[in-house]
Every structure is written in C-alpha cells, then in structure tokens.
Design a protein around this motif. Structure first.
Motif, PDB file in Angstrom:
ATOM      1  N   ILE A 105       2.851  -4.440  -1.741  1.00 38.18           N
ATOM      2  CA  ILE A 105       1.572  -3.789  -1.431  1.00 38.18           C
ATOM      3  C   ILE A 105       1.680  -2.342  -1.893  1.00 38.18           C
ATOM      4  N   ALA A 116      -2.748   1.735   0.576  1.00 39.93           N
ATOM      5  CA  ALA A 116      -3.443   0.618   1.194  1.00 39.93           C
ATOM      6  C   ALA A 116      -3.378   0.737   2.709  1.00 39.93           C
ATOM      7  N   VAL A 119      -2.931  -1.018   6.242  1.00 42.78           N
ATOM      8  CA  VAL A 119      -2.328  -2.220   6.808  1.00 42.78           C
ATOM      9  C   VAL A 119      -2.581  -2.223   8.311  1.00 42.78           C
ATOM     10  N   SER A 120      -2.813  -3.417   8.845  1.00 42.64           N
ATOM     11  CA  SER A 120      -3.057  -3.580  10.275  1.00 42.64           C
ATOM     12  C   SER A 120      -1.751  -3.868  10.999  1.00 42.64           C
ATOM     13  N   GLN A 151       0.771  -6.933  10.278  1.00 39.93           N
ATOM     14  CA  GLN A 151       0.611  -7.467   8.917  1.00 39.93           C
ATOM     15  C   GLN A 151       1.949  -7.473   8.195  1.00 39.93           C
ATOM     16  N   MET A 183       4.580  -6.925   5.470  1.00 40.23           N
ATOM     17  CA  MET A 183       4.761  -5.986   4.363  1.00 40.23           C
ATOM     18  C   MET A 183       5.849  -6.460   3.406  1.00 40.23           C
ATOM     19  N   ALA A 192       4.067  -4.569   9.880  1.00 42.43           N
ATOM     20  CA  ALA A 192       3.662  -3.202  10.225  1.00 42.43           C
ATOM     21  C   ALA A 192       3.722  -3.011  11.729  1.00 42.43           C
ATOM     22  N   SER A 231      -1.158   0.087  12.971  1.00 43.80           N
ATOM     23  CA  SER A 231      -2.137   0.187  11.887  1.00 43.80           C
ATOM     24  C   SER A 231      -2.059   1.573  11.258  1.00 43.80           C
ATOM     25  N   LEU A 289      -0.182   3.131   3.921  1.00 42.39           N
ATOM     26  CA  LEU A 289       1.126   3.109   3.271  1.00 42.39           C
ATOM     27  C   LEU A 289       1.297   4.381   2.454  1.00 42.39           C
ATOM     28  N   THR A 308       5.503  -1.073  -0.949  1.00 42.07           N
ATOM     29  CA  THR A 308       6.497  -1.894  -0.265  1.00 42.07           C
ATOM     30  C   THR A 308       7.551  -2.343  -1.276  1.00 42.07           C
ATOM     31  N   ILE A 366       4.962   4.061   6.520  1.00 42.66           N
ATOM     32  CA  ILE A 366       3.605   3.911   7.023  1.00 42.66           C
ATOM     33  C   ILE A 366       3.251   5.125   7.865  1.00 42.66           C
TER      34      ILE A 366
END
Length: 427
Positions: A103, A107, A109-110, A113, A115, A242, A245, A248, A252, A268
């Motif tokens: 990723i 971006a 990320v929640s 999620q 990675m 992650a 939330s 990034l 990754t 993150i």
C-alpha cells in the motif's frame, strides 16, 4: 590693497557687537529717533492694590493621568508546533517473506486493516501438531484420575488391617502377661501389626503416586495448551494490521521482501485530532489550567482553536520550561505534523491600567515601573507589562486608582514634591 573691503568688515563687526553684546545701547540709540504719540501716558499705571504677585515655590510641574484599573482579558503567548496524536512504526514480530501487495504512502488505512502479510510456511502444520499433543495430554487425565480411587481404597483397607492387627496384638500381650498365651503368639501378633503398618505406608505412597500422576497429566495438558497458543500467535503474527485509523507515512513492505522480527512494515500517523505543543516559562505556568480555551495561528496563516489537555508537572532540565498540549479538531486532515504555531492560551481576567508606553521608566536598580503622585509627592510603583496594544500597554501592579506621571517622570525622583496638571484625554 583696497580700502573699501576693510572698512566694510570693520562696520560689520561694530554692528554685530551692538546687536549681540550691547543690545541695550543700540535700542536706546534707536529710540531717540522714534516720535512719541500725543496720547502716550507719561508713566506706567499703577497696579491695583489687591493684585498679589505669584511666587515660585520651587516645585516642578508635571502632567499626570488619573487612571482607573480595568479587568482585561489576559492570555499567555507561546510559540510551538503541531504534533500528531499518534505516530507509530508498525514492525514485524516474526520472520518470513511478504506475500501481500504494498500500500503506497499517503493512503488512509482503517483500524484492523491488513498492511503486510507474511508467507505462513509450516506454521499451520506446527499448529496441528500442537493440537494433537494437547488431545493426547487431555486423554491421559481421566486414566490418571481413575487410579486415584483405587489407591485410596487400598489405603483404607491397609488401615483396617492395621487396626485389626493392633487389637490382636494387644489381646495376645495381655494373655501372655496373665499366663494364658505363649510368648510365640504374642510375637506373632506384634509381627502382624508391623506388617499392617507397612501395608498402610505402601498404600499411602500409592495414593500419593496416583495424585502425582493426575498433576503430571494436568501439567502435560497445560504445556500442550501453551504450545497451541504459541502456534496460533505465530499464525496471527503473519498478518500485520493497522493498530488505529490513520495515514501511511511510508509504503508498506514490498512484495517478496524478507522481514525479520523488528523490521518495519510501515509508519502510520493519526492526525485527527491533532496536538499543539508549546513550552511555557515557569513564571507563567500557574496561570494555565486544564480545559482552558486556546487558539493558534499556523505559519500558513490559518487560525485554529482547541482546549488545553495537558500541562507537564516536570520542567525541562535545560530550559526550565513546562510542556503544554492543546487538542485541536482536524477532521479534514489538512493540519500537518510539525507546523510552526503561535499559541495564545486564555487565562482569567486581571485588573490592569492602560497607559502610554512612554510613561514607563526604570528605577535605580533597573526595575520596570511608573512614577505616580500621592498627596503631591512622587512615588515609584513597580509594574508588570501584560501586553502591548495600539492604544498603549496594559500594566498590572498599580492601585485601583492612580495618578500616573506621563510628562516629566524622567526629571523627578521618589520623595520629590511636585505640582500636577491633569492630562486631557482625547479620543
């Protein structure tokens, strides 16, 4: 040599002498050529009898402003920066090659999620093997527990035999003493009692062995459960998710990259809400309280508002300042980490006087203050400058009402008597 320039210079010198040094003689000489008017009085009129001459008492005139204290909104000004609420390097806890598509940085990320995903290898086989050992260990527990009642029954039987042997031995011993039984029978009864005691000890050891067998079986179960847990955690560690939330800050790990324990998968950052961090001097830290409203202007010109959520209890050993954190909403994530900010923290109102900056002066020992007049006598009043405005400076430390010298304060000192003239204030 020409005579005319010399004569001209002499005449100029004579004229300058009378104009500068002997003006009275020049004016008297010129007055003889001025005609006197017909109606001119021959002598000066006498002053009225009730007119008194004003005598100079030697006191200096100063101009004062009668100032009333006003409750003014005060604030603490700091220079700080923005800081992310969280910034974490998410690292691998096991080794293996990455099998997931990376990723890219930036971006969103929640929480939870995926990675990075690592090749499982033989992790599933190790889990199944641990589960089989657990099942085997659990099967041994009922068998071990089944031996325990049998051993306890044997112990009860041995104790009954011991009791019977002890009764027979006591009877044989009494009969032998009375002459109704032989010594052989008494010795045989004593031997039977000793054998019964040995049987009780053997049965008790059997019970202990059965109980130890149960504990060993249970320990084997716990060990097998721990192996299963380790195998399951090893499988969970293959998937890096992650922790919260956020955005990034880095890509990754690339597909096919080999990760080792501690290798970073990605960085993150959480920016909503965001913190404003400043450092307040120890002289002003007591004026700041949790929950106080605060505003800031970023270097980009944007203004934000939040509230104080943290005031450090420990000073920085180098600067002797205290860390202050202000939480600010950042729903659109447009405020970045590390931006410079001018922070203004609201504090309780303080009585202060609005005076011109020119009224301030220094005492002999270098203390900032103003000179005021009390009952016609000059006094030095130390002040604290709160803030500077276009209309003047706000000063605290003066009485509720004060006559502040605004003109002439540099020509008088404390203890000097003066004559005062009130300053006329204009809008």
């Amino acid at each position: 040599m020409k005579l005319f320039p010399i004569v001209t210079a002499i005449l100029v010198c004579v004229a300058l002498y009378f104009v500068v040094l002997d003006r009275a003689t020049l004016l008297g000489f010129a007055g003889r050529f001025v005609p006197e008017p017909n109606n001119a009085p021959t002598q000066l009129a006498e002053l009225p009898a009730d007119t008194e001459a004003v005598e100079d008492d030697g006191r200096m005139n100063v101009i004062v402003r009668r100032s009333e204290a006003q409750v003014t909104e005060n604030a603490v000004l700091l220079r700080g920066r923005t800081e992310a609420l969280r910034l974490v390097d998410v690292a691998a806890e096991t080794s293996g090659r990455v099998i997931s598509t990376p990723i890219r940085a930036g971006a969103f990320v929640s929480e939870g999620q995926v990675m990075c995903e690592i090749d499982p290898g033989t992790s599933q086989t190790e889990l199944e093997e641990a589960q089989a050992r657990l099942a085997e260990a659990e099967a041994r527990v009922p068998e071990a527990r089944a031996r325990l009642p049998e051993a306890r029954a044997m112990l009860a039987q041995a104790r009954a035999q011991l009791e019977s042997a002890q009764i027979d031995g006591n009877a044989a011993a009494r009969l032998n003493e009375s002459g109704f039984a032989s010594e052989t029978r008494a010795a045989s009864a004593a031997a039977a009692t000793a054998a019964a005691e040995a049987g009780v000890e053997s049965a008790a050891a059997t019970v202990q062995g059965a109980e130890a067998g149960v504990q060993s079986a249970l320990a084997s179960v716990r060990s097998a459960e721990a192996q299963v847990t380790r195998a399951e955690n090893a499988i969970e560690d293959l998937t890096i998710v992650a922790p919260f939330s956020g955005l990034l800050e880095t890509d990754t790990a690339e597909l096919g990259a080999l990760l080792q324990p501690g290798t970073i998968c990605a960085t993150i950052i959480q920016l909503d809400p965001i913190k404003l961090v400043g450092f307040v001097p120890e002289a002003q830290v007591d004026r700041i309280s949790l929950g106080a409203t605060a505003g800031a202007q970023l270097a980009s010109g944007r203004e934000v508002q939040g509230e104080v959520t943290f005031v450090s209890r420990s000073a920085d050993p180098q600067t002797r300042t205290f860390r202050v954190e202000i939480t600010v909403p950042n729903v659109d994530l447009t405020i970045r980490d590390g931006q410079t900010a001018d922070i203004l923290i609201q504090t309780e109102g303080t009585p202060a006087h609005l005076l011109p900056s020119s009224a301030m002066t220094l005492s002999d020992d270098g203390q900032l203050g103003v000179r005021i007049v009390v009952d016609g006598v000059v006094e030095f009043a130390p002040v604290t400058m709160m803030r500077d405005t276009a209309r003047g400076v706000w000063l605290s430390g003066l009485p509720q009402t004060a006559d502040v010298i605004t003109v002439g304060q540099e020509f008088v000192t404390a203890g000097v008597e003066v004559r005062t003239t009130l300053e006329e204030l204009t809008q």
